[in-house]
Design an enzyme around this catalytic site. Structure first.
Site, PDB file in Angstrom:
ATOM      1  N   SER A   1      50.235  92.942 105.394  1.00 15.33           N
ATOM      2  CA  SER A   1      50.691  91.966 104.398  1.00 15.33           C
ATOM      3  C   SER A   1      49.477  91.528 103.581  1.00 15.33           C
ATOM      4  CB  SER A   1      51.335  90.749 105.077  1.00 15.33           C
ATOM      5  OG  SER A   1      51.646  89.756 104.111  1.00 15.33           O
ATOM      6  N   ASN A   2      49.459  91.991 102.341  1.00 15.71           N
ATOM      7  CA  ASN A   2      48.312  91.681 101.470  1.00 15.71           C
ATOM      8  C   ASN A   2      48.583  90.385 100.704  1.00 15.71           C
ATOM      9  OD1 ASN A   2      45.905  91.893 100.098  1.00 15.71           O
ATOM     10  ND2 ASN A   2      46.628  93.424  98.650  1.00 15.71           N
TER      11      ASN A   2
ATOM     12  N   GLY B   1      43.671  88.032 103.759  1.00 15.15           N
ATOM     13  CA  GLY B   1      43.421  86.897 102.863  1.00 15.15           C
ATOM     14  C   GLY B   1      42.656  87.340 101.626  1.00 15.15           C
TER      15      GLY B   1
ATOM     16  N   ASP C   1      47.941  92.505 124.827  1.00 13.44           N
ATOM     17  CA  ASP C   1      47.235  91.285 125.233  1.00 13.44           C
ATOM     18  C   ASP C   1      46.087  91.017 124.264  1.00 13.44           C
ATOM     19  OD1 ASP C   1      45.200  93.083 125.931  1.00 13.44           O
ATOM     20  OD2 ASP C   1      45.860  93.155 128.023  1.00 13.44           O
TER      21      ASP C   1
ATOM     22  N   ARG D   1      33.833 101.660  96.696  1.00 18.49           N
ATOM     23  CA  ARG D   1      35.023 101.808  95.859  1.00 18.49           C
ATOM     24  C   ARG D   1      34.665 101.874  94.382  1.00 18.49           C
ATOM     25  NH1 ARG D   1      39.031  98.918  92.904  1.00 18.49           N
ATOM     26  NH2 ARG D   1      37.581  97.191  92.786  1.00 18.49           N
TER      27      ARG D   1
ATOM     28  N   HIS E   1      53.276  89.997 122.293  1.00 19.28           N
ATOM     29  CA  HIS E   1      52.610  89.691 123.560  1.00 19.28           C
ATOM     30  C   HIS E   1      53.311  90.297 124.765  1.00 19.28           C
ATOM     31  CE1 HIS E   1      49.361  87.918 125.547  1.00 19.28           C
ATOM     32  NE2 HIS E   1      49.347  86.715 124.995  1.00 19.28           N
TER      33      HIS E   1
ATOM     34  N   ASP F   1      56.180  92.317  97.386  1.00 15.46           N
ATOM     35  CA  ASP F   1      57.031  91.243  96.853  1.00 15.46           C
ATOM     36  C   ASP F   1      57.743  91.789  95.617  1.00 15.46           C
ATOM     37  OD1 ASP F   1      58.238  88.831  96.312  1.00 15.46           O
ATOM     38  OD2 ASP F   1      56.481  88.007  95.276  1.00 15.46           O
TER      39      ASP F   1
END
Length: 607
Positions: free
Chosen positions: A524-525, A549, A581, A416, A577, A474
């Site tokens: 979701s960052n 994370g 699986d 990057r 689920h 957000d």
């Protein structure tokens, strides 16, 4: 007079053929009475009247094509007839010019009074008209003009702003009543349960009134605000100017005679103080010339209780403009806030006298700290309300299971850094998100069930033909998840451009409805804000979501057993689920992880 707007008559229908009128111009109709029959591409539909009134004009002929959300016919609900009655009764007992003004005053003051009440109030209206003429504030000219504009006004109907949306919250009005607007100018921001939407003007004109205040809920297909188109406003302005010119031709003896009659009537009522003040104001206004200004400017002057004589007009022939009034107000505020040296000495003396012991100061400081919190109830609405409802629905209907792992993105960060300069040359901000999305789309090709969804009756697994990856943002309005369409077909730079566009739109609360629909996988960052692990909730009807994370520089062993520093990112998957699986999501995550840890091998899978 109000326009009847052809409402929605079927899903996806934008126009229809007018088969037959069931009414004629001049007919008196009742509420819910059938007025027309229209033919769509599916059926013959009967259109009912929204309210009672008199049909003034039919905008379409039988056989014409009528468009949904366009005016179909005009109806007079009777609000203007009372004004005409008032004007006619005034003309029977007074001169023609004076009665026109008296009728206008009665129209504003009591538009629904009876004929007997109008006749008894005619002398009071003439007295009021004389007062306004003597005061020189142009109130008489403004009131009839406002009343006439009200009669000429049209309602702007709130259109469809999203599939299934029937109401929205009025967030911010960008204009004020009386403002002149241009076509496509932003009028108001409204909040649906999905996004913030801008409502623009359909044509140029002047805003007459708002039907909703900020914070209220407006319903789709109902009037949002009233306005007068430019041609109507110009015609009314010319009429008002001719009326004012006629008023100025009244001679001084006539003014004195009117003043004497008014004063004698007021003396009989015992209002001597008000009588003397009006007499002085009348003589004062006779001696000074009339300063030109638009009705909206005079309204602004009245709101701030300013004298037009005190403001220097910068327009043609000394016309006072809105900018002149605002500049005068700004100058006045600056003058009031100035503190002279003498004032500063006084402030210092007061501060010296108010000194208290340290203990008292501590108590006061404690009181200030305790008052920083307040008890209040804030309604849950808009995007926040939808998020609350959907999160409860997803967490209770979907059996979640979670799978955690960590990624060594040291090589990815180096790649990057090398490509970042080239991306900036094209005006693109290159982050890790485009690489993460592209690797995910490539892994979906091997495990397509991660890109599927369950049918509503839970009897089928619906595989999606494109990979539309959403990212949780957000925003100021709440949590939004816009998605990048067709990630499997896009290059890294194309994905980066879309990520930048959607992020900016989401943070400003102005995401298009199309960008919020059709997602197949979500990211979701949360690590961008902090945190190592998270347990995300699936964005229904999708079947999986991953939480990223924060990246940490941690010690790890290399292939030869030596300790080295590596850039480690923790990830946590949540899967549905019912159709996924543990083995499936583990294989998918391992392939995705391999592409990110060895970005050079990702090139082999690019099409």
């Amino acid at each position: 007079m109000n326009d009847f707007i052809l409402p929605d008559i079927g899903e996806g229908i934008v126009e229809c053929e007018l088969v037959k009128w069931l009414i004629q111009e001049g007919d008196v109709i009742e509420e819910d009475q059938p007025v027309a029959e229209v033919m769509t591409d599916k059926a013959l539909v009967e259109i009912p009247a929204p309210h009672a009134g008199t049909v003034v004009k039919l905008y379409c002929q039988e056989g014409d094509i009528a468009r949904v959300h366009a005016p179909l016919f005009a109806v007079d609900d009777g609000s203007d007839s009372d004004s005409d009655i008032d004007s006619d009764s005034d003309k029977t007992g007074h001169g023609e010019r004076e009665d026109d003004h008296a009728g206008d005053v009665m129209t504003v003051a009591a538009p629904a009074c009876s004929t007997a009440q109008t006749q008894s109030a005619a002398s009071q209206a003439a007295s009021i008209q004389s007062d306004v003429a003597l005061s020189g504030s142009n109130g008489a000219a403004t009131s009839p003009t406002a009343a006439a504009l009200e009669r000429r006004s049209r309602d702007f109907i709130l259109p469809d702003i999203g599939e299934g949306i029937v109401e929205c919250e009025v967030v911010t009005w960008h204009v004020a009543e009386g403002d002149t607007v241009e076509e496509d100018q932003t009028i108001v921001d409204v909040m649906t349960d999905k996004a913030l939407v801008e409502i623009t003007a359909s044509e140029p004109g002047r805003i007459v009134r708002f039907h909703y205040a900020q914070g209220e809920n407006a319903r789709v297909h109902t009037p949002l605000y009233a306005y007068v188109p430019d041609e109507e406003a110009e015609a009314e302005a010319e009429s008002a100017e001719s009326t004012e010119s006629a008023d100025s031709e009244v001679t001084a003896p006539e003014r004195k005679q009117e003043q004497s009659e008014r004063l004698s009537e007021n003396r009989q009522e015992g209002d001597d103080k008000s009588d003397n003040k009006s007499k002085q104001d009348g003589r004062h206004e006779e001696s000074r010339p009339r300063i030109p200004a638009a009705p909206a400017v005079r309204r602004l002057l009245r709101e701030h209780q300013l004298d037009i004589q005190a403001i220097a007009g910068s327009g043609r022939d000394g016309r006072v403009l809105k900018e002149d009034v605002l500049a005068y107000l700004k100058q006045s505020e600056a003058h009031e806030t100035d503190v002279t040296p003498d004032d500063s000495h006084k402030v210092a003396e007061v501060a010296e006298a108010d000194k208290v012991p340290a203990q008292a100061c501590a108590v006061a400081s404690h009181e200030v700290r305790s008052s920083r919190l307040e008890s209040k109830a804030v309604p849950l609405k808009g995007v926040a309300a939808v998020m609350a409802r959907r999160m409860v629905q997803a967490s209770t209907q979907i059996p979640h299971f979670h799978y955690g792992d960590e990624l060594d993105i040291t090589d990815l960060l180096a790649l990057r850094a090398r490509l970042k300069v080239r991306a900036e040359q094209q005006g693109i901000r290159l982050t890790l998100m485009p690489f993460i999305m592209k690797a995910m789309a490539l892994a979906v090709i091997e495990e397509p069930i991660l890109n599927a969804r369950l049918s509503e009756d839970e009897s089928e697994i619906l595989y999606q033909g494109t990979c539309n990856i959403g990212m949780a943002v957000d925003s100021a309005s709440g949590l939004m998840v816009p998605n990048v369409k067709g990630v499997e077909r896009l290059s890294i730079l194309e994905i980066a451009r879309e990520v930048g566009r959607l992020t900016e739109a989401a943070r400003s609360g102005r995401v298009a409805q199309a960008d919020l629909k059709g997602g197949t996988l979500s990211i979701s960052n949360i690590g961008a804000l902090g945190g190592t692990y998270a347990a995300p909730i699936i964005n229904q009807p999708e079947v999986a979501i991953v939480a990223l994370g924060r990246t940490q520089r941690l010690p790890r062993f290399d292939s030869e057993g030596n300790v080295c520093a590596r850039d480690i990112m923790t990830i946590t998957w949540a899967g549905d689920h019912r159709i996924i699986d543990g083995g499936t999501i583990a294989r998918f995550s391992n392939l995705w992880k391999h592409y990110l840890e060895h970005p050079d091998e990702m090139l082999l899978s690019l099409s």
